[in-house]
Design a protein around this motif. Structure first.
Motif, PDB file in Angstrom:
ATOM      1  N   GLU A  96      -6.336  -7.575   4.492  1.00  0.00           N
ATOM      2  CA  GLU A  96      -8.010  -7.475   3.540  1.00  0.00           C
ATOM      3  C   GLU A  96      -7.747  -6.529   2.715  1.00  0.00           C
ATOM      4  N   LEU A  97      -6.675  -5.768   3.085  1.00  0.00           N
ATOM      5  CA  LEU A  97      -6.698  -4.751   1.719  1.00  0.00           C
ATOM      6  C   LEU A  97      -5.976  -5.405   0.640  1.00  0.00           C
ATOM      7  N   LEU A 123       0.770  -1.032  -0.552  1.00  0.00           N
ATOM      8  CA  LEU A 123      -0.220  -0.278  -0.157  1.00  0.00           C
ATOM      9  C   LEU A 123       0.773   1.630  -0.081  1.00  0.00           C
ATOM     10  N   ASP A 124       1.863   0.965   0.830  1.00  0.00           N
ATOM     11  CA  ASP A 124       3.035   2.250   0.204  1.00  0.00           C
ATOM     12  C   ASP A 124       3.202   3.505  -1.130  1.00  0.00           C
ATOM     13  N   LEU A 140      -1.990  -1.238  11.359  1.00  0.00           N
ATOM     14  CA  LEU A 140      -2.676  -2.435  11.582  1.00  0.00           C
ATOM     15  C   LEU A 140      -2.659  -4.090  11.160  1.00  0.00           C
ATOM     16  N   ASN A 141      -2.673  -4.758  11.359  1.00  0.00           N
ATOM     17  CA  ASN A 141      -2.214  -5.539  10.373  1.00  0.00           C
ATOM     18  C   ASN A 141      -3.318  -6.220  10.032  1.00  0.00           C
ATOM     19  N   GLY A 188       0.747  -0.758   4.783  1.00  0.00           N
ATOM     20  CA  GLY A 188      -0.812  -1.008   5.733  1.00  0.00           C
ATOM     21  C   GLY A 188      -2.251   0.406   6.679  1.00  0.00           C
ATOM     22  N   VAL A 189      -2.674   0.476   6.350  1.00  0.00           N
ATOM     23  CA  VAL A 189      -3.571   0.840   7.358  1.00  0.00           C
ATOM     24  C   VAL A 189      -2.387   1.654   8.286  1.00  0.00           C
ATOM     25  N   MET A 190      -3.353   2.824   8.849  1.00  0.00           N
ATOM     26  CA  MET A 190      -3.141   3.379  10.484  1.00  0.00           C
ATOM     27  C   MET A 190      -4.253   3.952  11.362  1.00  0.00           C
TER      28      MET A 190
END
Length: 341
Positions: free
Chosen positions: A160-161, A136-137, A154-155, A146-148
């Motif tokens: 999931e994404l 995602l970076d 958040l692992n 990843g999402v934060m």
């Protein structure tokens, strides 16, 4: 030295070596090539290519000789790679900052830059392999993989994404998905998502031993995440002091369904590469990172080293350590030289 003394030295050498002269095999180019233990071939190379929107190529300042290419430029590069015998190109997007957000939602757009590029290449050069990162970076406004939630990555929410991103890329023409995020369990989830979507033939090359490294800076310039990055990536990328952990990561990824695995960076982690290839009987690749590329180019341009010789020496070192292949920005240059021999 007198002839008598030379004769005495010769006798001592013969007695000490039982007549074995190791230099005999090194005395000519043909004999050196004849007994060479490790060989570099175009088939060993994967060419990473940066893609951008627009019609003109744009040089990457921190990577002399490398440019972000238009989609048409990537198609031309794919044709060139096929002509040189390079089997795979790896696509990395430069995403307009206006399209970046906290969750990297552009990664899930089936018509995003990477997907459009993959479709164009497959139409024009169907025989070339295409690798796309599951990460995602290049799409997040904070530059992380990843999402934060605050300062925390958040692992499971990130995985999931990544599952959705992998399916979208494979449907667009990616032959290999490269999970480069270092989230736990992502290989198993991506394999399951691909299989559920009827994409069972899509390969996975897991970035199994991806270290938190200082050698990624020019790459982040090229994809535009350097200026975005908040903090560092040490909470999910590996600590550079660890080797046993890399073995465990690689074993886990293989168990989860990875077809191939990778060590990144390469040059500073040849011991890790060697350990993994000796422990696991799976195709293992090394990534000659942007920082390694930039160092060789800078030293060569300043006349401090012979760049052409250094490139071949380092790439051969990856093979000597056990690499099945190497991702390298030098791929077209070296493949052309090898083909000319």
């Amino acid at each position: 030295m007198t002839g008598r003394n030379v004769t005495e030295v010769s006798k001592r050498i013969e007695n000490a070596t039982n007549g074995l002269r190791m230099r005999r095999l090194r005395q000519a180019d043909w004999s050196r090539r004849l007994v060479r233990e490790n060989h570099l071939r175009p088939e060993d190379l994967i060419w990473p290519i940066f893609v951008k929107d627009g019609n003109e190529a744009e040089p990457v300042a921190s990577m002399p000789g490398v440019s972000r290419q238009s989609i048409a430029g990537c198609v031309d590069a794919a044709k060139h790679a096929a002509d040189l015998g390079i089997p795979v190109i790896a696509l990395f997007p430069y995403t307009d900052p206006a399209l970046r957000d906290e969750t990297g939602s552009q990664a899930l757009n089936p018509d995003n830059l990477v997907c459009r590029t993959a479709r164009a290449i497959k139409k024009a050069v169907p025989e070339i392999g295409i690798m796309c990162d599951a990460a995602l970076d290049p799409y997040t406004s904070h530059g992380h993989d990843g999402v934060m939630d605050g300062e925390r990555i958040l692992n499971d929410e990130s995985v999931e994404l990544l599952m959705q991103q992998s399916v979208i890329q494979a449907e667009a023409g990616a032959d290999i998905i490269g999970p480069s995020d270092m989230m736990d369990g992502r290989v198993a989830c991506i394999r399951s998502a691909l299989d559920d979507a009827g994409l069972r033939d899509t390969l996975i090359m897991a970035y199994s031993a991806k270290y938190a490294s200082a050698f990624y800076g020019p790459f982040r310039d090229a994809v535009g995440s350097n200026a975005m990055l908040k903090g560092d990536k040490r909470t999910y990328q590996m600590d550079f002091g660890n080797v046993d952990e890399a073995i465990r990561e690689a074993e886990q990824d293989v168990a989860e369904g990875a077809d191939m695995i990778m060590v990144k960076p390469g040059l500073a982690y040849l011991d890790v590469l060697s350990r993994i290839t000796q422990t696991l009987n799976v195709p293992t690749f090394a990534y000659q990172t942007s920082g390694e590329y930039a160092m060789i180019m800078a030293a060569s341009q300043n006349g401090w080293i012979d760049g052409d010789k250094a490139i071949v020496e380092v790439l051969t070192a990856y093979k000597r350590a056990g690499a099945s292949g190497i991702l390298s920005y030098f791929a077209p240059k070296i493949a052309a030289e090898l083909k000319a021999v």
